[in-house]
Design a protein around this motif. Structure first.
Motif, PDB file in Angstrom:
ATOM      1  N   UNK A 186      63.685  13.937  30.566  1.00 19.10           N
ATOM      2  CA  UNK A 186      62.385  14.214  29.958  1.00 19.10           C
ATOM      3  C   UNK A 186      62.453  14.109  28.431  1.00 19.10           C
ATOM      4  N   UNK A 187      61.300  13.945  27.847  1.00 16.64           N
ATOM      5  CA  UNK A 187      61.202  13.885  26.392  1.00 16.64           C
ATOM      6  C   UNK A 187      61.262  12.494  25.822  1.00 16.64           C
ATOM      7  N   UNK A 188      61.688  11.525  26.623  1.00 16.22           N
ATOM      8  CA  UNK A 188      61.838  10.162  26.123  1.00 16.22           C
ATOM      9  C   UNK A 188      60.483   9.527  25.819  1.00 16.22           C
ATOM     10  N   UNK A 189      59.529   9.701  26.714  1.00 11.50           N
ATOM     11  CA  UNK A 189      58.215   9.073  26.554  1.00 11.50           C
ATOM     12  C   UNK A 189      57.459   9.627  25.342  1.00 11.50           C
ATOM     13  N   UNK A 226      65.613   4.384  22.573  1.00 13.39           N
ATOM     14  CA  UNK A 226      65.902   5.797  22.772  1.00 13.39           C
ATOM     15  C   UNK A 226      66.805   6.012  23.983  1.00 13.39           C
ATOM     16  N   UNK A 227      66.566   5.221  25.040  1.00 17.23           N
ATOM     17  CA  UNK A 227      67.402   5.327  26.232  1.00 17.23           C
ATOM     18  C   UNK A 227      68.847   4.917  25.928  1.00 17.23           C
ATOM     19  N   UNK A 234      57.660   3.752  32.345  1.00 21.61           N
ATOM     20  CA  UNK A 234      57.886   5.013  31.635  1.00 21.61           C
ATOM     21  C   UNK A 234      58.469   6.056  32.585  1.00 21.61           C
ATOM     22  N   UNK A 235      57.961   6.065  33.822  1.00 23.27           N
ATOM     23  CA  UNK A 235      58.510   6.987  34.822  1.00 23.27           C
ATOM     24  C   UNK A 235      59.962   6.637  35.139  1.00 23.27           C
ATOM     25  N   UNK A 236      60.266   5.354  35.201  1.00 21.66           N
ATOM     26  CA  UNK A 236      61.641   4.913  35.461  1.00 21.66           C
ATOM     27  C   UNK A 236      62.590   5.425  34.381  1.00 21.66           C
ATOM     28  N   UNK A 237      62.183   5.292  33.132  1.00 23.54           N
ATOM     29  CA  UNK A 237      63.020   5.780  32.039  1.00 23.54           C
ATOM     30  C   UNK A 237      63.181   7.295  32.121  1.00 23.54           C
TER      31      UNK A 237
END
Length: 271
Positions: free
Chosen positions: A137-140, A264-265, A128-131
């Motif tokens: 921000x906001x992806x998780x 999402x990415x 999750x940190x990698x993404x």
């Protein structure tokens, strides 16, 4: 046919027949004479939906206990990126080994399930940190919300009978899952051997299409989980099997979260 979720697939306790998981051999006359007058053994009470929900909550609490610190450590710079990466890979490898041990075990092992949740938390927090570091921000939070929405939608579809875990449904879903896994393995070989870009992160129609397939498959696997939990409760299995049900749900939900995170990415496309 059994569930495709490995947490249930090798567990006869979740079979559709109410006799699954119990020894119903008739005792002999001598055995009855020996048992006559002895107090009846205390039997474990039957598993309930509340038991499954409680144990699912416990497993996710353990997962978050390791995922959240690693996530914030990597995204804030408080933890060296190399150390975070090492913890992420350790979580992925150890978590996979523990998941296989739990899935192929013939007995319920809550301790190993809790250990799996802890190591899986390292993997989830690190990835999750990698993404976040690569796509912003906001992806998780969006992925978490998407996972909850998908879970709710599948639960409603299952409870209303829109989706049922029929033999045909399982067969089609299993074939699709095997095909998706095969594509993933071919893509991995191509990346490692030929140095090509990953098709799963392609920002065009291919990447979006593969991501949508992954989200759809993971969501549909929830239907199988719901069905086998329902069968376990209907068969009045001992309370300890609630751990197996919770473990199966967590495996599918983590998979679903990771698929939504990647989708999402890919849609953001600013890697």
């Amino acid at each position: 046919m059994r569930s495709s979720n490995p947490a249930f697939a090798r567990n006869e306790a979740f079979a559709r027949t109410g006799r699954a998981g119990f020894d119903i051999t008739t005792p002999s006359a001598d055995q009855l004479d020996q048992q006559y007058g002895l107090p009846s053994p205390v039997r474990d009470r039957a598993m309930t939906l509340e038991d499954v929900v409680t144990r699912t909550g416990i497993l996710f609490a353990v997962l978050l206990a390791t995922a959240v610190p690693l996530f914030f450590g990597m995204t804030t710079g408080a933890l060296a990126f190399g150390t975070g990466l090492l913890l992420t890979f350790a979580g992925a490898i150890v978590g996979l080994v523990l998941a296989l041990v739990v899935s192929f075990s013939k007995s319920v092992k809550p301790g190993l399930m809790l250990a799996y949740a802890a190591f899986e938390g390292l993997f989830v927090g690190g990835i999750s940190a990698f993404y976040t570091l690569n796509w912003g921000n906001g992806l998780v939070p969006q992925a978490v919300l998407g996972t909850l929405v998908a879970f709710g939608a599948m639960l409603v579809a299952y409870r209303t009978g829109v989706l049922r875990a029929t033999a045909r449904f399982r067969k089609i879903l299993m074939i699709a899952a095997i095909g998706y896994l095969a594509i993933g393995l071919i893509n991995l070989v191509a990346v490692l051997v030929f140095g090509t870009g990953s098709a799963f992160f392609d920002t065009g129609l291919l990447g979006v299409g593969l991501s949508l397939v992954g989200v759809t498959l993971a969501s549909l696997f929830l239907v199988l989980d719901f069905d086998f939990i329902e069968q376990g409760i209907r068969n009045r299995l001992p309370q300890q099997f609630a751990w197996s049900a919770a473990f199966g749900l967590m495996v599918t939900l983590v998979w679903l979260y990771l698929e939504i995170l990647r989708l999402l990415a890919v849609l953001r496309g600013n890697n």
